[in-house]
Design an enzyme around this catalytic site. Sequence first.
Site, PDB file in Angstrom:
ATOM      1  N   LYS A  83       0.847  -1.185   0.000  1.00  0.00           N
ATOM      2  CA  LYS A  83       0.000   0.000   0.000  1.00  0.00           C
ATOM      3  C   LYS A  83       0.889   1.244   0.000  1.00  0.00           C
ATOM      4  CE  LYS A  83      -4.488   0.960   1.861  1.00  0.00           C
ATOM      5  NZ  LYS A  83      -5.640   0.494   2.588  1.00  0.00           N
TER       6      LYS A  83
ATOM      7  N   GLU B  32     -20.362  -5.714   8.267  1.00  0.00           N
ATOM      8  CA  GLU B  32     -21.372  -4.977   9.024  1.00  0.00           C
ATOM      9  C   GLU B  32     -22.483  -5.899   9.502  1.00  0.00           C
ATOM     10  OE1 GLU B  32     -20.123  -4.000   6.078  1.00  0.00           O
ATOM     11  OE2 GLU B  32     -19.112  -2.101   6.539  1.00  0.00           O
TER      12      GLU B  32
ATOM     13  N   ARG C 159     -25.954  -2.172   4.757  1.00  0.00           N
ATOM     14  CA  ARG C 159     -25.637  -3.586   4.550  1.00  0.00           C
ATOM     15  C   ARG C 159     -26.297  -4.492   5.591  1.00  0.00           C
ATOM     16  NH1 ARG C 159     -20.553  -5.061   1.710  1.00  0.00           N
ATOM     17  NH2 ARG C 159     -21.144  -4.288  -0.342  1.00  0.00           N
TER      18      ARG C 159
HETATM   19  C1  LIG Z   1     -19.356  -2.221   3.006  1.00  0.00           C
HETATM   20  C2  LIG Z   1     -18.184  -1.313   3.219  1.00  0.00           C
HETATM   21  N1  LIG Z   1     -17.727  -1.121   4.478  1.00  0.00           N
HETATM   22  C3  LIG Z   1     -16.674  -0.306   4.684  1.00  0.00           C
HETATM   23  C4  LIG Z   1     -16.068   0.323   3.648  1.00  0.00           C
HETATM   24  C5  LIG Z   1     -14.920   1.297   3.896  1.00  0.00           C
HETATM   25  N2  LIG Z   1     -13.700   0.859   3.241  1.00  0.00           N
HETATM   26  C6  LIG Z   1     -13.274   1.370   2.081  1.00  0.00           C
HETATM   27  S1  LIG Z   1     -11.881   0.683   1.524  1.00  0.00           S
HETATM   28  C7  LIG Z   1     -11.779  -0.304   2.891  1.00  0.00           C
HETATM   29  C8  LIG Z   1     -10.616  -1.233   3.044  1.00  0.00           C
HETATM   30  C9  LIG Z   1     -10.489  -2.124   1.881  1.00  0.00           C
HETATM   31  O1  LIG Z   1      -9.344  -2.918   2.033  1.00  0.00           O
HETATM   32  P1  LIG Z   1      -8.793  -3.712   0.791  1.00  0.00           P
HETATM   33  O2  LIG Z   1      -9.911  -4.325   0.050  1.00  0.00           O
HETATM   34  O3  LIG Z   1      -7.729  -4.624   1.279  1.00  0.00           O
HETATM   35  O4  LIG Z   1      -8.194  -2.596  -0.146  1.00  0.00           O
HETATM   36  P2  LIG Z   1      -6.876  -1.702   0.079  1.00  0.00           P
HETATM   37  O5  LIG Z   1      -7.367  -0.337   0.431  1.00  0.00           O
HETATM   38  O6  LIG Z   1      -6.048  -2.324   1.143  1.00  0.00           O
HETATM   39  O7  LIG Z   1      -6.192  -1.698  -1.237  1.00  0.00           O
HETATM   40  C10 LIG Z   1     -12.847  -0.090   3.756  1.00  0.00           C
HETATM   41  C11 LIG Z   1     -13.040  -0.751   5.040  1.00  0.00           C
HETATM   42  C12 LIG Z   1     -16.583   0.092   2.359  1.00  0.00           C
HETATM   43  N3  LIG Z   1     -16.080   0.698   1.275  1.00  0.00           N
HETATM   44  N4  LIG Z   1     -17.624  -0.729   2.175  1.00  0.00           N
END
Ligand SMILES: Cc1ncc(C[n+]2csc(CCOP(=O)(O)OP(=O)(O)O)c2C)c(N)n1
Length: 627
Positions: free
Chosen positions: A283, A369, A397
């Site tokens: 990242k 969630e 959700r």
């Molecule tokens: C249902 C939902 N809950 C929370 C989020 C907030 N959110 C956005 S990106 C993320 C983390 C995603 O992690 P990953 O898929 O590993 O992607 P990275 O940012 O590490 O590349 C979260 C929790 C979301 N987008 N959707």
Amino acid sequence: MSLLENINSPADLKKLSRKELPALAEEIRHTIVEVVSRTGGHLASSLGAVELAIAIHYVFDTPHDKLIWDVGHQAYAHKILTGRRDQFHSLRQHQGIAGFTRIGESPYDTLSTGHSSTSISASLGVAHAKFLKKENSKVIAVIGDGSMTAGIAYEGLNQAGDKFKDRELIVILNDNDMSISRNVGALSSFLSRTFSGKRIQEARKDLGDFLKSLPKIGDDMYQLAKRTEESFKAFTTPGMLFEAFNFEYFGPINGHKLNHLIDILNNIKHLKEPVLLHVTTQKGKGYAPAEENPVYFHGCGCFDVETGKCLDPKNPVPTYTDVFGRTLIEMAEKDERIVAVTAAMPEGTGLAKFAEIFPDRFFDVGIAEQHGVTFAAGMATEGLKPVVAIYSTFLQRAYDQVLHDVCIDRLPVIFAIDRGGIVGEDGSTHHGLFDLSYLRSLPNMVIMAPADENDLRSMLATALLHDGPIAFRYPRGSATGVPLHEPVEPLPLGQGKVLKEGDDILILAIGRSVGDALEARNTLKNKGISATVVNCRFVKPLDLDLICTLAKKIPRVITVEENVRSGGFGSAVLEAFSDAGLNGIRVERIGIADTFVEHGPQQLLRSLYGIDAPAIVKAAGRLMRAT
Ligand SMILES: Cc1ncc(C[n+]2csc(CCOP(=O)(O)OP(=O)(O)O)c2C)c(N)n1
């Protein structure tokens, strides 16, 4: 001349030699850092996926082949490569390109995204449709390890690996060991079981020795294990999980080595079965401040490119999120039954400090969630006081869990709903404009919205005393800056408060709209119109006595909320008037019309959608002219 200048589509990308691609990646990174430093955005995730975007568009025939980025927050390089280079400077700006993928923005964006973990289900749907239409396209989903913590991802894998074994679906797992914060759960440690070649050899030898040492069957078993290299791999790598879903597993491979990535994608693109390619990335890759602090740069504001320092003016007024987090800690110090639940957002929901102080009473359940709410319901049955802090948009959700697992049995689960209302630059997938409506229909639910930080603190105290489901929703951004009252007093359930009195107009406001109502009142006063302003505090139960008594005296009523008008606070007031048989009352409901709101600055959107102080003044003018 730069390479990027000539890339207006993936066709242009394909004209480059493989040798030129690392330099292109550099240029893309530079563009992303430069633009996001001015617009804010999801920097670290997008920097981590630059090589992935290049390799996918280099190898596949997009948009004929369909590509879905999960969440879509990591897709900046994809946007730059697919004809949006010239607009990229407008990222997340009003009328500019969106921070996530949007079907309406480009034929290369197969799906509109923002909420996580939808990519596998949607890509399977696309693959199935292509099959039925006898069209020959590949479908590729890119999903992060954080997004793999959500149940829906496994629902997709489960279906893909069963009936549709012959559908050409490629899932690329972009594993950076991070969600927004460090990824959580058993899956995270499972994925990091990556064995180097040497370790695999050692493990193989150990297993071989062990099998051979078994009496009688030993030698046969050893031969079998040796012959079935793939099943041996399954014993020792994360592939085991995906192979159980009938996916052909490849990896883990380094997702920043373009040559390697391209070779592998070229190979797997010919497979006629569901494939999972496990790619490890970093990242923030390529920009030192983001590599060092990927949590901050997951979603950041404006920053100085040289130093990585935040450039947004420091607001001395704390955010509602900060006030919530601090107040919860104060209360948890006095009551050890209080526990806190977040779904992958400890920083965003203000619970990071709580997690440090009360590690045993804090639960990050991952992007789950639904599970988080039911998990809280379970704790409530045992006498704990779970406080579930989730953004308004993500609580959507878990609607059935709120209904089925919490409300039916009146379990005392507290919902601290952050980012209620217009959130700004994240746009239509993220505005919290539905919660008042979606919660109001649930029996047993109490719903509050604070007008300022004192209200917020009192609502938390009220919730902790209440023996049943209860929610308070508060906006993104700074609170009002009023001095905090001590001690924190709980509120009488279902009571509003008259803030100002006047005879011509009755303004019934909820949440942050109370501030707009007061501002509008001042403007109206200068025009010779006097208004009563009520901070209603409760959407459910409504303060029927107060509202109906006032409406009889002042039959020109304006309701104000930062929520859709359908089914929201204003609807509740209209229903109350109707149920009470009140006639002759003119009501103007201020709220969001039956539409989705795009991305842009909060205040601009409030003005465009007519939910700010000037909109209240206009509504008052209409009411005065009508009677
Ligand atoms: C249902 C939902 N809950 C929370 C989020 C907030 N959110 C956005 S990106 C993320 C983390 C995603 O992690 P990953 O898929 O590993 O992607 P990275 O940012 O590490 O590349 C979260 C929790 C979301 N987008 N959707």
